[in-house]
Design an enzyme around this catalytic site. Sequence first.
Site, short mmCIF file in Angstrom:
data_model
loop_
_atom_site.label_atom_id
_atom_site.label_comp_id
_atom_site.label_asym_id
_atom_site.label_seq_id
_atom_site.Cartn_x
_atom_site.Cartn_y
_atom_site.Cartn_z
N GLU A 164 54.53 35.76 65.12
CA GLU A 164 55.50 36.69 65.72
C GLU A 164 54.77 37.77 66.51
OE1 GLU A 164 57.92 40.51 65.71
OE2 GLU A 164 55.91 40.08 64.97
N HIS A 265 50.58 48.00 62.65
CA HIS A 265 49.49 47.30 63.34
C HIS A 265 48.12 47.95 63.08
CE1 HIS A 265 52.44 45.39 66.47
NE2 HIS A 265 52.66 45.00 65.20
N ASP A 284 68.02 44.40 48.09
CA ASP A 284 69.38 44.37 47.55
C ASP A 284 70.38 44.03 48.65
OD1 ASP A 284 71.30 44.77 45.46
OD2 ASP A 284 71.75 46.74 46.29
#
Length: 300
Positions: A164, A265, A284
């Site tokens: 990604e 990063h 949750d």
Amino acid sequence: MASRTFPRCAAVGALCAGLLGAAPVGATPRIPGPPVVTAQRVMPYLKDLQSIADRNGGNRAHGTPGYRESVRYVKRVLEEAGYRTVLQPFTHDGATGYNVIADWPGGDTRDTVLVGAHLDSVLAGPGINDNGSGSAAVLATAVAVAQAHLKTGRHLRFAWWGAEEGGLFGSAHYVDALSPAERSSLHTYLNFDQAGSRNTTTWLVTHDPSGSDGAVESTEAFERHFAARSIPTFDIGDTGSDDRSFAAAGIPIAGFTTGISDCVHSACDDIDNVDPAVQTASTDAVLDVTWQLAVAKDRR
């Protein structure tokens, strides 16, 4: 943020049955809600991803031993929970990457909810908030579904994307490989990137401008979840992550992020860069909304 501790009927069995009485003959059985998420359900996954980075030069980036071990780790957890997993290989920048795909058996495959997060980090650091946090929330959700032996109306698929960072390459490869029928079968894609950012007070909820049924239903489910817990939200177009690969192909998207942390990063994006209370609240939400969408029947 403290975890909720109020009882659910699934947890107190006989007591609830005595209070509510047996279901009428012929009535549709009530499907129990998801379990309450605690830090113990999700933080161990993040600690394991940190350990993987520590053993592999401090990162889990595409094309590195750290990423390959991360893939093996997620695959092992899923298979121990009862899933059959598929590794989808692709090539980027001269190196082989992998998406991890796991389908929960049952449900209408023509009406699929796909839940995903990217698994890779950058070379500069271990990527525990970006995006071990999203990966762990999705993994905890998949395991909870398996432990509950959830029977779904819609089909449920989980994914962890490779590469990604720097270009959404893993998710783009997945989308490009889908046939037209497979694309149309996706009710919605739920994406989670940076789910445990420290100092979070507001969750940033994806709003798909397409106005499609899947996007609207999913986004409204997240908004109800957060509103019921008095958690503030703010609308964003997308998370700037793998959801863009799906939106570009006309597939409905939803999800959220807790925002970019100070250590994004960087080498300091380690386990201490994740707030356990934020991570728990995010997990949750992922579990609750995934559960709601999975047990729903298609209204189209």
